[in-house]
Write an enzyme that holds these catalytic residues in place. Structure first.
Site: not given
Ligand SMILES: [Zn+2]
Length: 311
Positions: A125, A164
């Site tokens: 991320h 994710h």
């Protein structure tokens, strides 16, 4: 059997996040779990070196790195609502990125065929100019950029099976024709990116492959998506090396993920990737830990993943 290297260091425990889901016991327990099993005897123990500034700056902006270095060493706080940062965090983050570049060096030199980097903080991320979602530096992106641009491998592929979407990695290579980024992830879900129509820009058009999967997807759904969409894209790209953003938070016991995989699924997924790696890049794979927040499930899943990497 393939010669698989394991990269781990107790420095990763110095990124102290307290009771946060992304905490040091994740890697400590996983390392102890591996050491207690026969597979450990066949692994090559490699000591990670710290990533150099130049390596980190392949994908991150200097002002972000300078900002992290300007934080007083006795200060603890948060870089974003989810990402803790304390006295040992920068050292751990630099060594997490460095594990991936160390793995690249050792695969190029022939010291090992494949590698698993048992690192934290995770990376996928992290954006060029900021931390996000438990991630400080984008370890796998740094490794892929290092292999492609600094070590002359040119074409690389990243397969991200964390539950994710790896928005940071996608962002870093969105216009890059040499780095293929493929992600299987739950959708809609954090961080909100990763729809199938996000496919790259400019020269990188078609070099981002997103496979959003509905909540509760199990092994068959993952294996089909891998076989039908991701692996054909990897074969077409013909990378010189494959990187894995190996998150294990799609495990059925994970407190965050909400998917339906188990450790056998990670064995199957990894096995299919190894088979493709043999076809396209002489079996070269660098895998690095991303998520996975049930401590027992994480240890068992990593064991299954490394066992499949060893075949
Ligand atoms: Zn995750």
């Amino acid at each position: 059997m393939a010669n698989v290297a394991l990269l781990y260091d107790e420095v990763y425990l110095k990124h102290d996040t307290g009771a946060h889901p992304e905490r040091s016991v994740r890697v400590k327990h996983s390392y102890d779990h591996l050491r207690a099993r026969p597979i450990y005897g066949s692994l090559t123990d490699l000591k990670p070196r710290p990533a150099t500034d130049d390596e980190i700056l392949l994908v991150h902006e200097r002002r972000y790195f300078d900002y992290l270095r300007s934080i007083p060493s006795d200060e603890a706080g948060a870089l974003d609502p989810d990402t803790m940062f304390g006295p040992g965090s920068l050292e751990a983050a630099i060594l997490a990125a460095g594990a991936v570049t160390t793995a690249v060096d050792n695969i190029i030199s022939g010291a090992c065929d494949r590698a698993f980097c048992l690192v934290r903080p995770p990376g996928h991320h992290a954006l060029p100019d900021r931390a996000m979602g438990f991630c400080i530096f984008n370890n796998v992106a740094i490794g892929a950029a290092y292999a492609a641009r600094s070590r002359g491998l040119k074409r690389t592929a990243i397969i991200d099976f964390d539950v994710h979407h790896g928005n940071g990695t996608q962002d870093m290579f969105y216009g890059d024709e040499d780095v293929l980024y493929c992600s299987l992830h739950k959708w809609p879900f954090y961080p909100g990116t990763g729809s199938s129509d996000e496919t790259g820009r400019g020269k990188g058009q078609g070099k981002t492959v997103n496979v959003p999967l509905p909540s509760g997807t199990g092994q068959a759904g993952y294996l089909d998506a891998l076989a039908d969409i991701v692996l054909p894209a990897v074969r077409e790209h013909r990378p010189a090396i494959i990187f894995l953003s190996a998150g294990f938070d799609a495990h059925e016991a994970d407190p965050i993920g909400g998917m339906d995989l188990n450790e056998d699924s990670f064995d199957e997924l990894t096995g299919a990737i190894v088979e493709t790696a043999r076809e396209v890049c002489d079996g070269k794979i660098v895998s690095a830990l991303e998520g996975g927040y049930n401590i027992e499930a994480l240890g068992a899943s990593i064991h299954a993943h490394i066992t499949a990497l060893s075949k």
